[in-house]
Write an enzyme that holds these catalytic residues in place. Structure first.
Site, PDB file in Angstrom:
ATOM      1  N   ASP A   8     -24.556 -37.835  30.809  1.00  0.00           N
ATOM      2  CA  ASP A   8     -25.003 -37.453  32.153  1.00  0.00           C
ATOM      3  C   ASP A   8     -24.699 -38.639  33.075  1.00  0.00           C
ATOM      4  O   ASP A   8     -24.499 -39.767  32.598  1.00  0.00           O
ATOM      5  CB  ASP A   8     -26.502 -37.159  32.107  1.00  0.00           C
ATOM      6  CG  ASP A   8     -27.107 -37.016  33.482  1.00  0.00           C
ATOM      7  OD1 ASP A   8     -26.561 -36.238  34.289  1.00  0.00           O
ATOM      8  OD2 ASP A   8     -28.123 -37.686  33.759  1.00  0.00           O
ATOM      9  N   ASP A  10     -26.169 -39.135  36.911  1.00  0.00           N
ATOM     10  CA  ASP A  10     -27.261 -39.591  37.776  1.00  0.00           C
ATOM     11  C   ASP A  10     -28.513 -39.896  36.958  1.00  0.00           C
ATOM     12  O   ASP A  10     -29.033 -39.024  36.261  1.00  0.00           O
ATOM     13  CB  ASP A  10     -27.567 -38.536  38.840  1.00  0.00           C
ATOM     14  CG  ASP A  10     -26.393 -38.382  39.779  1.00  0.00           C
ATOM     15  OD1 ASP A  10     -26.114 -39.341  40.512  1.00  0.00           O
ATOM     16  OD2 ASP A  10     -25.751 -37.318  39.756  1.00  0.00           O
TER      17      ASP A  10
HETATM   18  C1  XBP Z   1     -27.544 -34.616  39.569  1.00  0.00           C
HETATM   19  C2  XBP Z   1     -27.893 -33.898  40.804  1.00  0.00           C
HETATM   20  C3  XBP Z   1     -27.049 -34.142  41.987  1.00  0.00           C
HETATM   21  C4  XBP Z   1     -27.258 -35.474  42.689  1.00  0.00           C
HETATM   22  C5  XBP Z   1     -26.518 -35.511  43.998  1.00  0.00           C
HETATM   23  O1  XBP Z   1     -28.099 -34.013  38.426  1.00  0.00           O
HETATM   24  O2  XBP Z   1     -28.824 -33.139  40.851  1.00  0.00           O
HETATM   25  O3  XBP Z   1     -27.282 -33.124  42.891  1.00  0.00           O
HETATM   26  O4  XBP Z   1     -28.629 -35.672  42.981  1.00  0.00           O
HETATM   27  O5  XBP Z   1     -25.169 -35.253  43.823  1.00  0.00           O
HETATM   28  P1  XBP Z   1     -27.643 -34.454  36.955  1.00  0.00           P
HETATM   29  P2  XBP Z   1     -24.355 -34.273  44.783  1.00  0.00           P
HETATM   30  O6  XBP Z   1     -27.977 -35.906  36.774  1.00  0.00           O
HETATM   31  O7  XBP Z   1     -28.510 -33.631  36.046  1.00  0.00           O
HETATM   32  O8  XBP Z   1     -26.194 -34.132  36.802  1.00  0.00           O
HETATM   33  O9  XBP Z   1     -24.732 -34.604  46.185  1.00  0.00           O
HETATM   34  O10 XBP Z   1     -22.919 -34.576  44.455  1.00  0.00           O
HETATM   35  O11 XBP Z   1     -24.758 -32.868  44.409  1.00  0.00           O
HETATM   36 MG    MG Z   2     -29.458 -37.143  35.357  1.00  0.00          MG
END
Ligand code: XBP
Ligand code: MG
Length: 281
Positions: A8, A10
């Site tokens: 993953d 973020d």
């Molecule tokens: C990541 C997200 C994303 C980020 C923002 O989830 O929810 O929406 O917060 O990115 P995960 P974008 O870690 O589960 O993949 O603005 O590109 O959507």
């Molecule tokens: Mg995440």
């Protein structure tokens, strides 16, 4: 035996939500003259909606000064998201977002041992690319490893339904041509754990700033970060809870103890209560 690690982005590779996305959303509001600001507490709630544009749209009804019609709201969310992504990359370029401790070491160890590695995220591809470019540095595609560190990246644009839907994981498995039992996911959020679990992929959770206290059901192991062997449940198998970081040996041993008999068949998306995963067109 694990053949591939599925990362993953973020919260797992870096504290992007705390150090990048939230302040960048607030930069975007300010740049359009909007008197809106997402506090840390409010952003924690808004993270239940995955996808940056989806997150903005979900918050608009709480603002009396937001546009009234759906097309206007859609246009505003699109423009705010565009500006947020520019501000996000600016923060990366300034060095405000770095890899979480222990990530670089595990990435290197896995690459050195010949494991395949892939990104499985529902964040926009441009944001993933910017993070890898700025935070990975010489470990990136032109780095010292013969092949790119990450063989592929499944991103938000690639799926119909974002996490906690399993689609990002099922797509990664398909593209890697591997069964779930040959992979292991690294995640930080309940939505990520649900997505991997519903695809039959075992998950290790490195808790991030926004999900420090969330209940995480169904993970192989849960701990405070890859940099430490302390505070993990269950205790890291390779060398116990002594000094040092989480190693590939720990991941392999955790995964070896996993009961795939009850989780191999992809289950329906186990969506944690209160999470939204519908993707906008
Ligand atoms: C990541 C997200 C994303 C980020 C923002 O989830 O929810 O929406 O917060 O990115 P995960 P974008 O870690 O589960 O993949 O603005 O590109 O959507
Ligand atoms: Mg995440």
């Amino acid at each position: 035996m694990i053949e591939a690690l599925l990362w993953d982005v973020d919260g797992t590779l870096a504290e992007t939500e705390r150090d990048g996305h939230r302040p960048a959303f607030n930069d975007a509001f300010a740049s359009m003259g909007l008197p809106w600001s997402w506090s840390e507490a409010r952003y924690g709630e808004l993270l239940r909606v995955t996808g940056g544009r989806e997150r903005i749209l979900s918050d608009l009804p709480t603002h009396a000064d937001a546009p009234a019609t759906a097309p206007e709201r859609e246009a505003l969310a699109r423009e705010l998201h565009r500006r947020k992504n520019i501000a996000y990359e600016r923060r990366l370029a300034e060095g405000a977002i770095t890899l979480r401790p222990g990530v670089r070491e595990l990435l290197e160890e896995a690459a050195t041992r010949g494991l395949r590695q892939a990104i499985v995220t529902t964040t926009s591809r441009a944001n993933v690319a910017a993070l890898l470019r700025h935070a990975l540095g010489p470990m990136g595609p032109t780095g010292r490893f013969a092949r790119p560190l990450f063989e592929l990246a499944v991103c938000g644009e690639d799926v119909v339904a974002k996490k906690p839907d399993p689609e990002a994981y099922t797509q990664a498995l398909q593209r890697l041509a591997l069964p779930p039992r040959a992979t292991l996911a690294l995640e930080d959020s309940p939505a990520g754990v649900a997505a991997a679990g519903a695809a039959g992929v075992a998950v290790v959770v490195t808790r991030s700033a926004y999900f420090e206290a969330d209940t995480v059901a169904g993970a192989l192991a849960v701990g405070p970060g890859l940099h430490t062997r302390a505070g993990w449940q269950p205790v890291p198998p390779a060398l116990g809870a002594g000094p040092g970081r989480i190693t590939l040996g720990d991941l392999l041993a955790w995964q070896a103890g996993h009961d795939f008999a009850s989780s191999e068949a992809p289950r329906s998306a186990g969506q944690p209560a209160g999470w939204q995963h519908s993707k906008l067109p």
